[in-house]
Design a protein around this motif. Structure first.
Motif, PDB file in Angstrom:
ATOM      1  N   GLN A 185       0.860  -1.185   0.000  1.00 14.02           N
ATOM      2  CA  GLN A 185       0.000   0.000   0.000  1.00 14.02           C
ATOM      3  C   GLN A 185       0.898   1.237   0.000  1.00 14.02           C
ATOM      4  N   TYR A 186       0.488   2.236  -0.734  1.00 17.01           N
ATOM      5  CA  TYR A 186       1.221   3.496  -0.894  1.00 17.01           C
ATOM      6  C   TYR A 186       2.522   3.347  -1.670  1.00 17.01           C
ATOM      7  N   SER A 187       2.708   2.215  -2.334  1.00 19.18           N
ATOM      8  CA  SER A 187       3.865   2.085  -3.225  1.00 19.18           C
ATOM      9  C   SER A 187       3.675   3.075  -4.379  1.00 19.18           C
ATOM     10  N   PRO A 188       4.783   3.485  -5.027  1.00 21.10           N
ATOM     11  CA  PRO A 188       4.652   4.425  -6.151  1.00 21.10           C
ATOM     12  C   PRO A 188       3.662   3.923  -7.207  1.00 21.10           C
ATOM     13  N   TYR A 189       3.637   2.615  -7.433  1.00 22.20           N
ATOM     14  CA  TYR A 189       2.755   2.028  -8.452  1.00 22.20           C
ATOM     15  C   TYR A 189       1.286   2.346  -8.155  1.00 22.20           C
ATOM     16  N   TYR A 190       0.880   2.138  -6.914  1.00 16.29           N
ATOM     17  CA  TYR A 190      -0.520   2.397  -6.556  1.00 16.29           C
ATOM     18  C   TYR A 190      -0.811   3.884  -6.403  1.00 16.29           C
ATOM     19  N   ARG A 191       0.228   4.669  -6.042  1.00 18.62           N
ATOM     20  CA  ARG A 191      -0.005   6.110  -5.967  1.00 18.62           C
ATOM     21  C   ARG A 191      -0.240   6.673  -7.370  1.00 18.62           C
ATOM     22  N   ASP A 192       0.510   6.166  -8.348  1.00 19.71           N
ATOM     23  CA  ASP A 192       0.266   6.600  -9.731  1.00 19.71           C
ATOM     24  C   ASP A 192      -1.141   6.194 -10.177  1.00 19.71           C
ATOM     25  N   LEU A 193      -1.532   4.981  -9.792  1.00 15.11           N
ATOM     26  CA  LEU A 193      -2.880   4.504 -10.128  1.00 15.11           C
ATOM     27  C   LEU A 193      -3.948   5.397  -9.488  1.00 15.11           C
ATOM     28  N   GLU A 194      -3.720   5.737  -8.230  1.00 14.42           N
ATOM     29  CA  GLU A 194      -4.646   6.629  -7.519  1.00 14.42           C
ATOM     30  C   GLU A 194      -4.731   7.985  -8.238  1.00 14.42           C
ATOM     31  N   PHE A 195      -3.591   8.457  -8.699  1.00 16.05           N
ATOM     32  CA  PHE A 195      -3.519   9.754  -9.389  1.00 16.05           C
ATOM     33  C   PHE A 195      -4.339   9.705 -10.685  1.00 16.05           C
ATOM     34  N   PHE A 196      -4.170   8.631 -11.442  1.00 18.28           N
ATOM     35  CA  PHE A 196      -4.925   8.436 -12.693  1.00 18.28           C
ATOM     36  C   PHE A 196      -6.428   8.399 -12.411  1.00 18.28           C
ATOM     37  N   MET A 197      -6.801   7.582 -11.431  1.00 21.55           N
ATOM     38  CA  MET A 197      -8.230   7.435 -11.124  1.00 21.55           C
ATOM     39  C   MET A 197      -8.818   8.743 -10.592  1.00 21.55           C
ATOM     40  N   SER A 198      -8.073   9.401  -9.717  1.00 18.53           N
ATOM     41  CA  SER A 198      -8.587  10.629  -9.101  1.00 18.53           C
ATOM     42  C   SER A 198      -8.718  11.753 -10.120  1.00 18.53           C
ATOM     43  N   TYR A 199      -7.738  11.848 -11.007  1.00 18.67           N
ATOM     44  CA  TYR A 199      -7.814  12.911 -12.017  1.00 18.67           C
ATOM     45  C   TYR A 199      -9.059  12.712 -12.899  1.00 18.67           C
ATOM     46  N   ASN A 200      -9.336  11.462 -13.229  1.00 15.30           N
ATOM     47  CA  ASN A 200     -10.522  11.189 -14.054  1.00 15.30           C
ATOM     48  C   ASN A 200     -11.814  11.576 -13.327  1.00 15.30           C
ATOM     49  N   ASP A 201     -11.757  11.615 -12.000  1.00 16.00           N
ATOM     50  CA  ASP A 201     -12.944  11.958 -11.203  1.00 16.00           C
ATOM     51  C   ASP A 201     -13.078  13.462 -10.967  1.00 16.00           C
ATOM     52  N   ASN A 202     -12.238  14.256 -11.616  1.00 18.58           N
ATOM     53  CA  ASN A 202     -12.339  15.713 -11.447  1.00 18.58           C
ATOM     54  C   ASN A 202     -13.743  16.206 -11.767  1.00 18.58           C
ATOM     55  N   GLU A 203     -14.102  17.269 -11.059  1.00 19.36           N
ATOM     56  CA  GLU A 203     -15.410  17.923 -11.215  1.00 19.36           C
ATOM     57  C   GLU A 203     -16.516  17.210 -10.444  1.00 19.36           C
ATOM     58  N   LEU A 204     -16.218  16.024  -9.907  1.00 18.78           N
ATOM     59  CA  LEU A 204     -17.215  15.359  -9.060  1.00 18.78           C
ATOM     60  C   LEU A 204     -17.079  15.875  -7.631  1.00 18.78           C
ATOM     61  N   GLU A 205     -18.184  15.775  -6.893  1.00 22.26           N
ATOM     62  CA  GLU A 205     -18.171  16.253  -5.520  1.00 22.26           C
ATOM     63  C   GLU A 205     -17.532  15.226  -4.603  1.00 22.26           C
ATOM     64  N   LEU A 206     -16.688  15.676  -3.675  1.00 20.83           N
ATOM     65  CA  LEU A 206     -16.108  14.772  -2.681  1.00 20.83           C
ATOM     66  C   LEU A 206     -17.187  14.412  -1.664  1.00 20.83           C
ATOM     67  N   ASN A 207     -17.338  13.120  -1.387  1.00 21.04           N
ATOM     68  CA  ASN A 207     -18.451  12.673  -0.540  1.00 21.04           C
ATOM     69  C   ASN A 207     -18.046  11.569   0.425  1.00 21.04           C
ATOM     70  N   GLY A 208     -16.800  11.656   0.909  1.00 22.61           N
ATOM     71  CA  GLY A 208     -16.338  10.644   1.853  1.00 22.61           C
ATOM     72  C   GLY A 208     -16.570  11.069   3.292  1.00 22.61           C
ATOM     73  N   PRO A 209     -16.450  10.172   4.239  1.00 18.99           N
ATOM     74  CA  PRO A 209     -16.276   8.739   3.992  1.00 18.99           C
ATOM     75  C   PRO A 209     -17.583   8.112   3.527  1.00 18.99           C
ATOM     76  N   GLY A 210     -17.457   7.110   2.674  1.00 15.82           N
ATOM     77  CA  GLY A 210     -18.637   6.496   2.076  1.00 15.82           C
ATOM     78  C   GLY A 210     -19.025   5.196   2.745  1.00 15.82           C
ATOM     79  N   ILE A 211     -20.165   4.679   2.315  1.00 17.92           N
ATOM     80  CA  ILE A 211     -20.649   3.391   2.802  1.00 17.92           C
ATOM     81  C   ILE A 211     -20.947   2.520   1.593  1.00 17.92           C
ATOM     82  N   ARG A 212     -20.458   1.308   1.635  1.00 17.87           N
ATOM     83  CA  ARG A 212     -20.739   0.355   0.566  1.00 17.87           C
ATOM     84  C   ARG A 212     -21.167  -0.957   1.179  1.00 17.87           C
ATOM     85  N   LYS A 213     -21.953  -1.723   0.400  1.00 17.65           N
ATOM     86  CA  LYS A 213     -22.422  -3.006   0.924  1.00 17.65           C
ATOM     87  C   LYS A 213     -21.265  -3.945   1.157  1.00 17.65           C
TER      88      LYS A 213
END
Lengths: 286, 126
Positions: free
Chosen positions: A258-286
Motif C-alpha cells: 500500500q502506498y507504493s509508487p505504483y498504486y499512488r500513480d494509479l490513484e492519481f490516474f483514477m482521481s484525475y478522471n474523477d475531477n469535477e465530481l463532488e467529494l463525498n467521503g467517507p462512504g458506505i458500501r455493501k
C-alpha cells in the motif's frame, strides 16, 4: 486497452463517418479523461455525470434504496468521531499536532492526491500522514502505517474526508512529471496481471456496472471521491490503498505494498478522471 | 406442495410458482441422471473457489448468477467437439482473443486438467 480504445473508436468512427483507423490513446490527460467520461455517457446515457460519485447506486435503484437506508444512521459517524479525536489529541514527538506538518483539517483531503514537483512523486494523504510521523522521529510501532496502526490511519482519513465533503475533486496536472505519473497510472489501470489475467479495466470499466453473482461491479468513474469507505460485508473501514491492494490480490496477483509508487500513480490516474465530481467521503458500501 | 399451491392467490404468483417447481424439478432430474464426473464438475462450477463459473455465467439451477459472460446453454450444439470446449477452459485467449476477461483456467493453473474435464462433462448436460 485495445478494447477501450476500440469502443472509443467505434464512437468516433460513427461521429466522423469512418475516417479514423488507429485506436485513440491520447497521452494528454485531459483528452484521455474526456474519452473516459464519454465512454460512460455512452453506456449509461440517462445517468447524469454528477451521479457517478455514488458508484453503482447511481445505476441501481433497488440497491440505492438499501444504501440510503444505511445512511440514516451512518456507520461512518463513529469512525469520523474517533478520527477527529485522534487528529486533535495526537502530538508528534516534537509536541506539535499533525496540522503543523499537513495544514488544517478543513479542505485538506481536497488537496490530494497531488504531484510534488520537488520529489517527482504522487503524494497520497495517507502516506503524507505516515511520513509526517516518521520525519518527526516517531517510534516505528507508533506510526500509523497500514501494518501497525491501520485503524488509526483509517479513522483519521475518515475524519479528513468528512472535512472536505461537498468540495469539488480537482486534481492538477501542470507539468511533464505529473503527466508522466498520470500515464503510468493509466498503464497500471490497463495492465493485465495475475492468475486471473485481469486488469482493473477488465472488471471496473469494460464490465463496470455488470453483475458478478448478485453484486454489481463498481465503475471506475467516481470511484475515488468517497474513500475511505465502511464496507458492510466486512464490517470495517477501508482506505483506498487497502481496497486496491485487496482487489489486486484477489486476481491472483502478488500485490505491491500500500502506498507504493505504483498504486499512488494509479490513484492519481483514477482521481484525475474523477475531477469535477463532488467529494463525498467517507462512504458506505455493501 | 399442495398446501403451498393452495396458499397462492394471484395468477402471477401461481405462474411463478409453477415455473419454480418445474425448474427445480428439472434440476433434480438432471442431477439424478448425471455422471459422477459431471456432478463433480457442477460442484466446481457453482462453487466460489477455483471454478466459480456462476460468478459470470448463468447456468440452469444456479441462483444469482452474474451477467458478464454468456449464459451456458445448449453446449452440445455450440461445441460439438469436446476438445474445443476443453480448449476454451484451458486458455480462452486462443478463441476469444487477448482481451477476454475470462481467466485462463488451465494455462494459469487455476484448475487441473482433471477438474476441467469434470466441468466439461457437466457443461454438456446443459
Amino acid at each position: 486497452m485495445k478494447r477501450l480504445f476500440s469502443s472509443m473508436i467505434a464512437a468516433s468512427v460513427l461521429a466522423t463517418g469512418g475516417a479514423m483507423a488507429e485506436p485513440a490513446n491520447p497521452s494528454d490527460p485531459s483528452e484521455f479523461r474526456e474519452l473516459m467520461v464519454e465512454f460512460y455517457q455512452e453506456r449509461y446515457p440517462d445517468i447524469p455525470f454528477e451521479e457517478y460519485n455514488n458508484g453503482v447506486y447511481a445505476i441501481d435503484e433497488d440497491a440505492r434504496s438499501q444504501w440510503e437506508g444505511m445512511m440514516i444512521f451512518p456507520e461512518t459517524d463513529q469512525y469520523i468521531a474517533a478520527g477527529e479525536e485522534l487528529w486533535n489529541e495526537y502530538r508528534l514527538p516534537n509536541g506539535k499536532p499533525l496540522s503543523s506538518c499537513l495544514g488544517e483539517a478543513k479542505g485538506l483531503r481536497a488537496k490530494y492526491p497531488y504531484f510534488n514537483e520537488e520529489d517527482g512523486e504522487v503524494h497520497s494523504l495517507g502516506l503524507d500522514i505516515i511520513n509526517c510521523q516518521k520525519n518527526a522521529g516517531e517510534d516505528a510501532e507508533k506510526v500509523w502505517d497500514p501494518k501497525n496502526n491501520y485503524k488509526k490511519l483509517a479513522n483519521v482519513l475518515a475524519y479528513l474526508a468528512s472535512e472536505s465533503r461537498g468540495m469539488t475533486n480537482n486534481v492538477q496536472i501542470n507539468s511533464e512529471g505529473a503527466k508522466d505519473a498520470y500515464n503510468r497510472g493509466k498503464e497500471a489501470w490497463f495492465r493485465r496481471t495475475g492468475q486471473l489475467d485481469n486488469s482493473c479495466a477488465d472488471c471496473h470499466q469494460y464490465h463496470g456496472g455488470k453483475y458478478v453473482r448478485a453484486e454489481h461491479l463498481h465503475m471506475n468513474l467516481g470511484n475515488t471521491t468517497h474513500f475511505p469507505i465502511f464496507r458492510y460485508s466486512k464490517g470495517k473501514m477501508y482506505t483506498m490503498h487497502k481496497r486496491i491492494y485487496g482487489c489486486v490480490r484477489d486476481t491472483g496477483t502478488v500485490p505491491f505494498a500500500q502506498y507504493s509508487p505504483y498504486y499512488r500513480d494509479l490513484e492519481f490516474f483514477m482521481s484525475y478522471n474523477d475531477n469535477e465530481l463532488e467529494l463525498n467521503g467517507p462512504g458506505i458500501r455493501k | 406442495m399442495k398446501k403451498f399451491t393452495s396458499a397462492i392467490t394471484t395468477a402471477g404468483a401461481a405462474a411463478l410458482l409453477a415455473a419454480g417447481l418445474s425448474f427445480s424439478g428439472a434440476t433434480m432430474a438432471d442431477d439424478a441422471g448425471m455422471s459422477e464426473s459431471a456432478k463433480k464438475g457442477k460442484e466446481i462450477a457453482f462453487g466460489r473457489g477455483a471454478g466459480n463459473c456462476l460468478a459470470c455465467h448463468q447456468m440452469k439451477g444456479g441462483n444469482l448468477a452474474g451477467n458478464i459472460g454468456p449464459a451456458l446453454i445448449a453446449m452440445q450444439a455450440r461445441y460439438p467437439e469436446r476438445e474445443d470446449l476443453v480448449a476454451v477452459l484451458q486458455d480462452p485467449r486462443d478463441k476469444f482473443g487477448d482481451q477476454t476477461i475470462m481467466p485462463p483456467f488451465g494455462a494459469n493453473k487455476i484448475l487441473s486438467d482433471e477438474e476441467i474435464s469434470h466441468i466439461v462433462d457437466y457443461l454438456y448436460t446443459l
